[in-house]
Design a protein around this motif. Structure first.
Motif, mmCIF file in Angstrom:
data_model
loop_
_atom_site.group_PDB
_atom_site.id
_atom_site.type_symbol
_atom_site.label_atom_id
_atom_site.label_comp_id
_atom_site.label_asym_id
_atom_site.label_seq_id
_atom_site.Cartn_x
_atom_site.Cartn_y
_atom_site.Cartn_z
ATOM 1 N N UNK A 203 -9.650 -1.996 4.450
ATOM 2 C CA UNK A 203 -8.458 -2.711 4.904
ATOM 3 C C UNK A 203 -7.456 -1.724 5.484
ATOM 4 N N UNK A 204 -6.763 -2.144 6.504
ATOM 5 C CA UNK A 204 -5.854 -1.237 7.218
ATOM 6 C C UNK A 204 -4.450 -1.271 6.642
ATOM 7 N N UNK A 205 -3.741 -0.196 6.863
ATOM 8 C CA UNK A 205 -2.333 -0.079 6.508
ATOM 9 C C UNK A 205 -1.544 0.292 7.747
ATOM 10 N N UNK A 206 -0.210 0.488 7.664
ATOM 11 C CA UNK A 206 0.625 0.341 6.469
ATOM 12 C C UNK A 206 0.606 -1.098 5.925
ATOM 13 N N UNK A 207 1.008 -1.211 4.676
ATOM 14 C CA UNK A 207 0.938 -2.512 4.018
ATOM 15 C C UNK A 207 2.337 -3.124 3.904
ATOM 16 N N UNK A 208 2.316 -4.397 3.570
ATOM 17 C CA UNK A 208 3.557 -5.119 3.293
ATOM 18 C C UNK A 208 3.524 -5.523 1.827
ATOM 19 N N UNK A 209 4.438 -4.973 1.044
ATOM 20 C CA UNK A 209 4.477 -5.275 -0.385
ATOM 21 C C UNK A 209 5.335 -6.509 -0.612
ATOM 22 N N UNK A 222 7.604 3.682 -5.533
ATOM 23 C CA UNK A 222 6.313 3.988 -6.144
ATOM 24 C C UNK A 222 5.209 4.076 -5.102
ATOM 25 N N UNK A 223 5.251 3.177 -4.110
ATOM 26 C CA UNK A 223 4.245 3.214 -3.044
ATOM 27 C C UNK A 223 4.294 4.555 -2.324
ATOM 28 N N UNK A 224 5.479 5.051 -2.053
ATOM 29 C CA UNK A 224 5.628 6.351 -1.404
ATOM 30 C C UNK A 224 5.050 7.451 -2.284
#
Length: 263
Positions: A203-209, A222-224
């Motif tokens: 699955x591709x990023x960047x993601x949307x939390x 935390x993601x960083x």
């Protein structure tokens, strides 16, 4: 009651304010959410109420302590520490609030929907709001997929990921667009395990939390820290519990900075 009638008006007003704060932080407890944060605030409110009711005795004690060298050191230390903690929490609450209405700056291919409490097999109100936000985004972006992240706590009948999966598919989202991460037990694990799942599935990023507004700031931090490029999508939050949520997030940020996260 006679004793209360002798209390000056300013102290009665202060007692009413303390009672209001107590009620605000009792609300999450009344709805089934038990946390060290609201218990700590309620305990603090109880102690402050005793001080206000017994104000004259409290002032006499302070004067007695101030008259001694060690007493002055003790009072300056205690009140200085309390002031520093209060300022730190206020600053952190302001930072948390900066992400309360977070929206993506660009379309994202992959969502990570963070888990939250499940009551039996039914989503809690905060989790319901996250499901709603994910549902709206997935319907507006037919090519996007979502990682549903959350394991099963001791008082939950199914995993948080399974609960979200059932709700989203019932709303018409194609099951092939949904990936379940069912092992995590806190926010940091949500992100770590979801990143690993994304790598396995290509699955591709960047993601949307996707999470409640009050939770976005900490989730992005935390993601960083786990090396996951991300933006936030703020879901609705339960209004009456907002003071509790903001303070809890500030305390959670302090805990994360000191010992890592367990929530």
């Amino acid at each position: 009651m006679k004793h209360l009638k002798r209390i000056p008006r300013w102290r009665l007003i202060a007692l009413a304010a303390v009672a209001a704060v107590f009620a605000l932080f009792f609300y999450p407890l009344a709805t089934g959410y038990l946390d060290l944060c609201n218990l700590s605030v309620m305990l603090g409110c109880g102690l402050l109420a005793v001080v206000l009711i017994r104000w004259e005795s409290f002032v006499r004690l302070l004067r007695r302590l101030w008259g001694k060298t060690w007493g002055k050191v003790l009072l300056l230390t205690v009140f200085g520490a309390l002031a520093a903690v209060l300022i730190l929490l206020i600053v952190l609450m302001i930072l948390v609030e900066t992400k309360m209405n977070a929206k993506p700056t660009a379309d994202r291919q992959t969502l990570i929907v963070l888990g939250c409490q499940v009551r039996g097999e039914t989503p809690s109100r905060q989790l319901y709001y996250r499901i709603e936000a994910a549902d709206a985004y997935l319907k507006a972006h037919p090519d996007a997929v979502a990682v549903l992240s959350g394991g099963m706590g001791p008082d939950e009948g199914i995993t948080e990921a399974e609960c979200m999966y059932r709700c989203l598919t019932a709303r018409g989202i194609d099951p092939s667009r949904l990936y379940r991460e069912t092992e995590s037990s806190n926010t940091l694990e949500n992100l770590r395990f979801s990143a690993a799942l994304m790598e396995r599935e290509g699955l591709s990023g960047p993601v949307l939390i996707v999470t409640n507004g009050f939770h976005v700031y900490r989730a992005l931090k935390m993601a960083k820290d786990v090396g996951l490029p991300a933006e936030g999508l703020a879901a609705e939050s339960d209004g009456p519990s907002m003071p509790f949520a903001l303070l809890r997030e500030a305390m959670a940020l302090v805990k994360y900075a000191l010992v890592g996260s367990r929530s």
